[in-house]
Design a protein around this motif. Sequence first.
Motif, PDB file in Angstrom:
ATOM      1  N   LEU A 122       0.831  -1.211   0.000  1.00  0.00           N
ATOM      2  CA  LEU A 122       0.000   0.000   0.000  1.00  0.00           C
ATOM      3  C   LEU A 122       0.860   1.253   0.000  1.00  0.00           C
ATOM      4  O   LEU A 122       0.511   2.250  -0.634  1.00  0.00           O
ATOM      5  CB  LEU A 122      -0.931  -0.015   1.220  1.00  0.00           C
ATOM      6  N   LEU A 123       1.983   1.216   0.735  1.00  0.00           N
ATOM      7  CA  LEU A 123       2.872   2.365   0.765  1.00  0.00           C
ATOM      8  C   LEU A 123       3.436   2.676  -0.618  1.00  0.00           C
ATOM      9  O   LEU A 123       3.713   3.843  -0.935  1.00  0.00           O
ATOM     10  CB  LEU A 123       4.013   2.095   1.752  1.00  0.00           C
ATOM     11  N   HIS A 124       3.552   1.658  -1.467  1.00  0.00           N
ATOM     12  CA  HIS A 124       4.078   1.850  -2.819  1.00  0.00           C
ATOM     13  C   HIS A 124       2.959   2.014  -3.849  1.00  0.00           C
ATOM     14  O   HIS A 124       3.201   1.881  -5.055  1.00  0.00           O
ATOM     15  CB  HIS A 124       4.973   0.664  -3.202  1.00  0.00           C
ATOM     16  N   GLY A 125       1.759   2.290  -3.388  1.00  0.00           N
ATOM     17  CA  GLY A 125       0.647   2.496  -4.309  1.00  0.00           C
ATOM     18  C   GLY A 125       0.140   1.232  -4.956  1.00  0.00           C
ATOM     19  O   GLY A 125      -0.502   1.287  -6.017  1.00  0.00           O
ATOM     20  N   GLY A 126       0.438   0.080  -4.347  1.00  0.00           N
ATOM     21  CA  GLY A 126       0.036  -1.198  -4.920  1.00  0.00           C
ATOM     22  C   GLY A 126      -0.989  -1.916  -4.070  1.00  0.00           C
ATOM     23  O   GLY A 126      -1.616  -1.341  -3.174  1.00  0.00           O
ATOM     24  N   THR A 127      -1.149  -3.203  -4.352  1.00  0.00           N
ATOM     25  CA  THR A 127      -2.098  -4.044  -3.610  1.00  0.00           C
ATOM     26  C   THR A 127      -1.448  -5.382  -3.313  1.00  0.00           C
ATOM     27  O   THR A 127      -0.493  -5.801  -3.993  1.00  0.00           O
ATOM     28  CB  THR A 127      -3.381  -4.273  -4.429  1.00  0.00           C
ATOM     29  N   LEU A 128      -1.974  -6.052  -2.320  1.00  0.00           N
ATOM     30  CA  LEU A 128      -1.546  -7.411  -1.991  1.00  0.00           C
ATOM     31  C   LEU A 128      -2.784  -8.183  -1.558  1.00  0.00           C
ATOM     32  O   LEU A 128      -3.449  -7.803  -0.599  1.00  0.00           O
ATOM     33  CB  LEU A 128      -0.495  -7.418  -0.883  1.00  0.00           C
ATOM     34  N   THR A 129      -3.092  -9.249  -2.282  1.00  0.00           N
ATOM     35  CA  THR A 129      -4.272 -10.049  -1.984  1.00  0.00           C
ATOM     36  C   THR A 129      -3.914 -11.523  -2.026  1.00  0.00           C
ATOM     37  O   THR A 129      -2.931 -11.934  -2.658  1.00  0.00           O
ATOM     38  CB  THR A 129      -5.408  -9.774  -2.996  1.00  0.00           C
ATOM     39  N   ALA A 130      -4.732 -12.299  -1.341  1.00  0.00           N
ATOM     40  CA  ALA A 130      -4.574 -13.754  -1.358  1.00  0.00           C
ATOM     41  C   ALA A 130      -5.431 -14.328  -2.470  1.00  0.00           C
ATOM     42  O   ALA A 130      -6.523 -13.837  -2.760  1.00  0.00           O
ATOM     43  CB  ALA A 130      -4.985 -14.339  -0.011  1.00  0.00           C
ATOM     44  N   GLU A 131      -4.929 -15.384  -3.111  1.00  0.00           N
ATOM     45  CA  GLU A 131      -5.655 -16.053  -4.183  1.00  0.00           C
ATOM     46  C   GLU A 131      -5.415 -17.550  -4.066  1.00  0.00           C
ATOM     47  O   GLU A 131      -4.719 -18.016  -3.154  1.00  0.00           O
ATOM     48  CB  GLU A 131      -5.200 -15.533  -5.545  1.00  0.00           C
ATOM     49  N   ASP A 132      -6.015 -18.294  -4.967  1.00  0.00           N
ATOM     50  CA  ASP A 132      -5.817 -19.742  -4.951  1.00  0.00           C
ATOM     51  C   ASP A 132      -4.341 -20.066  -5.160  1.00  0.00           C
ATOM     52  O   ASP A 132      -3.744 -19.697  -6.178  1.00  0.00           O
ATOM     53  CB  ASP A 132      -6.645 -20.402  -6.064  1.00  0.00           C
ATOM     54  N   GLY A 133      -3.754 -20.729  -4.181  1.00  0.00           N
ATOM     55  CA  GLY A 133      -2.369 -21.159  -4.293  1.00  0.00           C
ATOM     56  C   GLY A 133      -1.341 -20.217  -3.735  1.00  0.00           C
ATOM     57  O   GLY A 133      -0.157 -20.559  -3.683  1.00  0.00           O
ATOM     58  N   GLY A 134      -1.710 -19.013  -3.315  1.00  0.00           N
ATOM     59  CA  GLY A 134      -0.718 -18.108  -2.755  1.00  0.00           C
ATOM     60  C   GLY A 134      -1.170 -16.667  -2.754  1.00  0.00           C
ATOM     61  O   GLY A 134      -2.343 -16.366  -2.496  1.00  0.00           O
ATOM     62  N   PHE A 135      -0.226 -15.754  -3.082  1.00  0.00           N
ATOM     63  CA  PHE A 135      -0.478 -14.320  -2.985  1.00  0.00           C
ATOM     64  C   PHE A 135      -0.057 -13.631  -4.286  1.00  0.00           C
ATOM     65  O   PHE A 135       0.829 -14.103  -4.987  1.00  0.00           O
ATOM     66  CB  PHE A 135       0.299 -13.709  -1.819  1.00  0.00           C
ATOM     67  N   ILE A 136      -0.690 -12.497  -4.560  1.00  0.00           N
ATOM     68  CA  ILE A 136      -0.361 -11.716  -5.726  1.00  0.00           C
ATOM     69  C   ILE A 136      -0.266 -10.244  -5.321  1.00  0.00           C
ATOM     70  O   ILE A 136      -1.163  -9.732  -4.637  1.00  0.00           O
ATOM     71  CB  ILE A 136      -1.405 -11.896  -6.860  1.00  0.00           C
ATOM     72  N   ALA A 137       0.830  -9.612  -5.693  1.00  0.00           N
ATOM     73  CA  ALA A 137       1.054  -8.203  -5.390  1.00  0.00           C
ATOM     74  C   ALA A 137       1.181  -7.446  -6.715  1.00  0.00           C
ATOM     75  O   ALA A 137       1.795  -7.950  -7.665  1.00  0.00           O
ATOM     76  CB  ALA A 137       2.316  -8.011  -4.550  1.00  0.00           C
ATOM     77  N   THR A 138       0.597  -6.264  -6.758  1.00  0.00           N
ATOM     78  CA  THR A 138       0.679  -5.439  -7.975  1.00  0.00           C
ATOM     79  C   THR A 138       1.199  -4.074  -7.602  1.00  0.00           C
ATOM     80  O   THR A 138       0.891  -3.549  -6.522  1.00  0.00           O
ATOM     81  CB  THR A 138      -0.702  -5.310  -8.654  1.00  0.00           C
ATOM     82  N   PHE A 139       1.988  -3.472  -8.505  1.00  0.00           N
ATOM     83  CA  PHE A 139       2.562  -2.147  -8.309  1.00  0.00           C
ATOM     84  C   PHE A 139       2.487  -1.380  -9.638  1.00  0.00           C
ATOM     85  O   PHE A 139       2.528  -1.988 -10.708  1.00  0.00           O
ATOM     86  CB  PHE A 139       4.037  -2.251  -7.874  1.00  0.00           C
TER      87      PHE A 139
END
Length: 427
Positions: A406-423
């Motif tokens: 969030l500090l970098h203007g992105g997101t972090l969410t949980a999904e099937d099999g693990g996690f996905i972060a976007t920036f």
Amino acid sequence: MKTIDPSSVRLRATVAATLVVAVALGAITVVLVVVLRGSLTGSADAEASRRAGIAVQAVKGGITAEAMPAQPLVATRELATRTETLFITDPDVFIAQTADPPLADWAPVDSYAVAGERLTTAEGGATMLYARVPLTGTEQALQTLNGVLLPGVPALLVLVAAMTWFSLGRALAPVAAIRAKLAHITARDLHERVPIPRSRDEIAALATTVNDTLDRLEASVETHKTFVADAAHELRSPIATLRARLELAEPSELTAEALTDVARLQSLAADLLLLARLDAGEPARTTDVDLGQVAMEESLRIGRPPELDLDLDIEPDVVVRGARGHLDRLVTNLVDNALRHASTRVLVRVRTDGDQAVLQVHDDGPGIPPEQRETVFDRFTRLDEARARDAGGAGLGLSIARDIALLHGGTLTAEDGGFIATFPATH
């Protein structure tokens, strides 16, 4: 097109005001029509009585039977000053020759007002003289009134509804501004305040109270952050000293367990200190960082059991704007979490998706149930299967990772099999 909420105060107040005015106008209209009809009908009755009186005065004296035909006329009388006979006819005067004269045919109730006067003939007999007045003026007046009221009342209701709607909209606009501002204030934005309208009304008092509450909340949160940061900072030195002494002590099963606990304490103190800094919103030095390089280096640096495979799928030149140290910590926390829950394999993938840089960390472990995919980002939260003492971690790794995203203007969410972060990617 913006939809109107049926439960909004603005809509309910507008409907209520319009209904009240509609009921009031309906009652006033009924009373006005009834009173006007009664007044005009009374005037017509008075005019009929006056005409009947004048007709009686005109025919007094010298009325003969032949002078009373069954048709509308005044009568026949001999003038006192002349010898000739004068016939006076009037279609609105009727002299009855029978006990039951046909007044309904001569003067229908809906069209005329009728008044009768007793008339004594010259021979000493008595009969009735009736006079009628048409109600045309009354009907025309009522039609004119209806012609004004029928379009006027709905138009007035529309005007009342529109004025109420726009007046309430202006009155409630500061409330909408306060609500919108409060909706965007988070723990990182407690320094912001809601706008105070210039009007000195209850809404201005509400805004002032909200700002006072935010002042107290900001002071309380700042005190808490300072305490956590100070406590974590003060714990680092004695924990480091204790770890050094244990490492220098004679190796044994007891010292090995103590070193494990001290390492956990040291990691917890570091996590708390980092969280305090993130919550405080301390500005970090940002540069262009190759996210793929960070993911590869940190994934290989973390020690992993030999039975686990680590697969890297790194797309080159995926550059983001951020703090290298923070992004290192985000990748470390996600990969460490995957290694602790994987069965045989961990996958780290970095790619671009439009104008977004995407980091995915997957494992073949049991996964996170859909209903708990937000709960895992709460602080000090561990799922039931991860509560064992040897699972490691204090439940802060994922929370720290999301805060960094969030500090970098992105997101972090949980999904099937693990996690996905976007920036946001830097091109």
